[in-house]
Design a protein around this motif. Sequence first.
Motif, PDB file in Angstrom:
ATOM      1  N   MET A   1       0.839  -1.193   0.000  1.00  0.00           N
ATOM      2  CA  MET A   1       0.000   0.000   0.000  1.00  0.00           C
ATOM      3  C   MET A   1       0.877   1.248   0.000  1.00  0.00           C
ATOM      4  O   MET A   1       2.106   1.147  -0.086  1.00  0.00           O
ATOM      5  CB  MET A   1      -0.933  -0.013   1.213  1.00  0.00           C
ATOM      6  N   ASN A   2       0.256   2.420   0.117  1.00  0.00           N
ATOM      7  CA  ASN A   2       1.068   3.634   0.186  1.00  0.00           C
ATOM      8  C   ASN A   2       1.727   3.747   1.559  1.00  0.00           C
ATOM      9  O   ASN A   2       1.344   3.059   2.506  1.00  0.00           O
ATOM     10  CB  ASN A   2       0.223   4.879  -0.141  1.00  0.00           C
ATOM     11  N   VAL A   3       2.700   4.622   1.670  1.00  0.00           N
ATOM     12  CA  VAL A   3       3.502   4.708   2.898  1.00  0.00           C
ATOM     13  C   VAL A   3       2.656   5.093   4.098  1.00  0.00           C
ATOM     14  O   VAL A   3       2.829   4.545   5.195  1.00  0.00           O
ATOM     15  CB  VAL A   3       4.658   5.719   2.719  1.00  0.00           C
ATOM     16  N   SER A   4       1.738   6.016   3.933  1.00  0.00           N
ATOM     17  CA  SER A   4       0.902   6.455   5.052  1.00  0.00           C
ATOM     18  C   SER A   4       0.084   5.294   5.619  1.00  0.00           C
ATOM     19  O   SER A   4       0.034   5.078   6.828  1.00  0.00           O
ATOM     20  CB  SER A   4      -0.022   7.582   4.598  1.00  0.00           C
ATOM     21  N   SER A   5      -0.538   4.539   4.740  1.00  0.00           N
ATOM     22  CA  SER A   5      -1.322   3.382   5.183  1.00  0.00           C
ATOM     23  C   SER A   5      -0.417   2.316   5.785  1.00  0.00           C
ATOM     24  O   SER A   5      -0.772   1.663   6.776  1.00  0.00           O
ATOM     25  CB  SER A   5      -2.110   2.796   4.011  1.00  0.00           C
ATOM     26  N   ALA A   6       0.760   2.129   5.185  1.00  0.00           N
ATOM     27  CA  ALA A   6       1.692   1.113   5.671  1.00  0.00           C
ATOM     28  C   ALA A   6       2.140   1.412   7.090  1.00  0.00           C
ATOM     29  O   ALA A   6       2.217   0.516   7.937  1.00  0.00           O
ATOM     30  CB  ALA A   6       2.899   1.031   4.739  1.00  0.00           C
ATOM     31  N   LEU A   7       2.441   2.671   7.375  1.00  0.00           N
ATOM     32  CA  LEU A   7       2.901   3.046   8.723  1.00  0.00           C
ATOM     33  C   LEU A   7       1.836   2.733   9.773  1.00  0.00           C
ATOM     34  O   LEU A   7       2.146   2.198  10.845  1.00  0.00           O
ATOM     35  CB  LEU A   7       3.261   4.530   8.758  1.00  0.00           C
TER      36      LEU A   7
ATOM     37  N   TYR B   1      -0.432   0.480   9.561  1.00  0.00           N
ATOM     38  CA  TYR B   1      -0.523  -0.982   9.609  1.00  0.00           C
ATOM     39  C   TYR B   1       0.635  -1.569  10.392  1.00  0.00           C
ATOM     40  O   TYR B   1       0.464  -2.435  11.264  1.00  0.00           O
ATOM     41  CB  TYR B   1      -0.551  -1.502   8.174  1.00  0.00           C
ATOM     42  N   PHE B   2       1.844  -1.088  10.106  1.00  0.00           N
ATOM     43  CA  PHE B   2       3.046  -1.611  10.765  1.00  0.00           C
ATOM     44  C   PHE B   2       3.034  -1.347  12.265  1.00  0.00           C
ATOM     45  O   PHE B   2       3.529  -2.162  13.050  1.00  0.00           O
ATOM     46  CB  PHE B   2       4.302  -0.988  10.147  1.00  0.00           C
ATOM     47  N   ARG B   3       2.490  -0.197  12.671  1.00  0.00           N
ATOM     48  CA  ARG B   3       2.504   0.165  14.091  1.00  0.00           C
ATOM     49  C   ARG B   3       1.615  -0.744  14.940  1.00  0.00           C
ATOM     50  O   ARG B   3       1.772  -0.808  16.161  1.00  0.00           O
ATOM     51  CB  ARG B   3       2.069   1.621  14.252  1.00  0.00           C
ATOM     52  N   LYS B   4       0.694  -1.447  14.298  1.00  0.00           N
ATOM     53  CA  LYS B   4      -0.196  -2.348  15.038  1.00  0.00           C
ATOM     54  C   LYS B   4       0.408  -3.738  15.223  1.00  0.00           C
ATOM     55  O   LYS B   4      -0.077  -4.519  16.032  1.00  0.00           O
ATOM     56  CB  LYS B   4      -1.532  -2.485  14.290  1.00  0.00           C
ATOM     57  N   ALA B   5       1.444  -4.039  14.457  1.00  0.00           N
ATOM     58  CA  ALA B   5       2.032  -5.379  14.471  1.00  0.00           C
ATOM     59  C   ALA B   5       3.250  -5.426  15.383  1.00  0.00           C
ATOM     60  O   ALA B   5       3.817  -4.401  15.755  1.00  0.00           O
ATOM     61  CB  ALA B   5       2.409  -5.807  13.065  1.00  0.00           C
ATOM     62  N   ARG B   6       3.656  -6.656  15.699  1.00  0.00           N
ATOM     63  CA  ARG B   6       4.792  -6.853  16.584  1.00  0.00           C
ATOM     64  C   ARG B   6       5.641  -8.006  16.058  1.00  0.00           C
ATOM     65  O   ARG B   6       5.133  -9.052  15.712  1.00  0.00           O
ATOM     66  CB  ARG B   6       4.308  -7.161  18.004  1.00  0.00           C
ATOM     67  N   ASN B   7       6.959  -7.763  15.995  1.00  0.00           N
ATOM     68  CA  ASN B   7       7.911  -8.795  15.557  1.00  0.00           C
ATOM     69  C   ASN B   7       7.496  -9.416  14.226  1.00  0.00           C
ATOM     70  O   ASN B   7       7.308 -10.623  14.111  1.00  0.00           O
ATOM     71  CB  ASN B   7       8.045  -9.883  16.627  1.00  0.00           C
TER      72      ASN B   7
ATOM     73  N   LEU C   1      11.876   1.393   4.147  1.00  0.00           N
ATOM     74  CA  LEU C   1      12.366   2.300   5.184  1.00  0.00           C
ATOM     75  C   LEU C   1      11.346   2.460   6.303  1.00  0.00           C
ATOM     76  O   LEU C   1      11.701   2.527   7.488  1.00  0.00           O
ATOM     77  CB  LEU C   1      12.709   3.657   4.576  1.00  0.00           C
ATOM     78  N   ALA C   2      10.069   2.495   5.944  1.00  0.00           N
ATOM     79  CA  ALA C   2       9.023   2.593   6.963  1.00  0.00           C
ATOM     80  C   ALA C   2       9.026   1.355   7.852  1.00  0.00           C
ATOM     81  O   ALA C   2       8.879   1.445   9.081  1.00  0.00           O
ATOM     82  CB  ALA C   2       7.661   2.763   6.290  1.00  0.00           C
ATOM     83  N   ALA C   3       9.196   0.196   7.237  1.00  0.00           N
ATOM     84  CA  ALA C   3       9.209  -1.052   8.006  1.00  0.00           C
ATOM     85  C   ALA C   3      10.378  -1.093   8.972  1.00  0.00           C
ATOM     86  O   ALA C   3      10.255  -1.609  10.096  1.00  0.00           O
ATOM     87  CB  ALA C   3       9.272  -2.240   7.059  1.00  0.00           C
TER      88      ALA C   3
END
Length: 371
Positions: free
Chosen positions: A258-264, A266-272, A286-288
Motif C-alpha cells: 500500500m502507500n507509505v501512510s497506510s503502511a505506517l 498498519y506496521f505500528r499495530k504489528a509486533r515482531n 524504510l518505513a518497516a
Amino acid sequence: MDDNTIYKWKLRSEGVAKSANYLLIGSTEAYSGKSAIALGLIFQCQAKGLNIGYGKPLGTYFNEDPTNGADQDVQFVAQTLKLSGPQLQPTLLLLDEVTVHKRLQGEDRTDYRQSLTRYVQAQDPGLVLLEGPANLEEGTLFNLSVPQIAEAIESSVLLVVRPVNQFIDALLSAKSRLGDRLVGVVINDVPSEQLEFITSMVRPFLEAQQIPVLGTLPRSALLRSVSVNELRQQLKAEVLCRPDRLDLMVECLSIGAMNVSSALKYFRKARNMAVVTGGDRTDIQLAALESSTQCLVLTGHLPPSPLVLSRAEEVEIPVLSVDLDTLTTVEIIDKAFGSVRLHEPLKVECITQLMAEHFDINRLMAALGKV
C-alpha cells in the motif's frame, strides 16, 4: 488364536512386555505440539528424579538430508536434554514418498510390529516417552500408528490437541479406539478468547467421558513464531545483510503493498513481523525498518537501495531477497507459520514455563503408577 494375540503372548512369555513403562504422545492432527509437550514432560520427569528415555518410532521430519537416518525432532530433543545411549530409542522408519512406494510395491515386507520389541527394554523404575505420528491414522501402512504402537508395547497414551476442527469429536473417537490406554489429554495453543469456554464447558464434559484433561495451555505468540533462518531456508532466500541476526523470531507477517501512510499505520499495530514487499519499494522498506520488524523479505529479486541496506545494518534487521513474486512468497511464509517446530532455545524456555504452570504432572504420574 490370531497373529496379534500370539505376538503379545510371546512378549509376555519373554518377560519383556511389562519390564518398562511407556508413555506414547499422540495427536488427532498434525502440528498440535507433540514435540513441545514431550520436551516439557521430560524436563518435569527429570526434576522428579526419573530415569527418562525418548524416541520416535516413525520419523517424519528431516530437511535436506533424509539419508542420515535421524528424525530432526529426535536430534533436537536429544541435544537439548543431553540424552544419549540407552536413553534414546531407535527410529524404525523415516516416512517419505520413497518408503511408502516400497511398501506398496512389496519391496518392504518388514514386520515393524516385531521391530518394536527393541523398544521393550528394562528401564524400570524409569519412563520411556515415545512421540507418535501426526495423527491416529498415519503409520497404519507399516503397523506403526498410535493405536498399533500402543497395543504392541502396552503403552499408555497422552493426546495433544488444539481446539480446532471438531476436536471434541476427534477426542471422543480417540477414546473409543484407545480405551483405558488413554491416560489423558493436553489442550494446547488455546486462544485467550476460548479459555473460559474450554475451562468451564469442554473440560468438565471430557472428564465426564473418562477423558482426563491434564493441561490447558494458553496460546503463545513465541511458540507460534518462526525464526528468520527458517524463513530463509523455506524461501531459498539470499541474505543481503545481518546474517548474524537470523535467530530473530518472527510472530506475524505484513505485506507492504500500500502507500507509505497506510503502511505506517498498519506496521505500528504489528509486533515482531516479517515485511514482504517489492525490492523496488524503498519507501515501504524504510518505513518497516522504523517499526517492530524482524526481517525484510524483498520479492522479485530486485536489489534494494543502498540507503535501505545501510539503515538495516544500523538497526540490525536482516534483509532477505527472493526470486519469487509476492503472492508465492506469502504462501510459503504462511505455510511455515502453520508448521512451526520447537527448534529454538527461546521456545524451549517458553514451553517449560507453560508446562510448569498449566500441566498437572502429579496427576499424570499417578495414572502411570509413578507416585
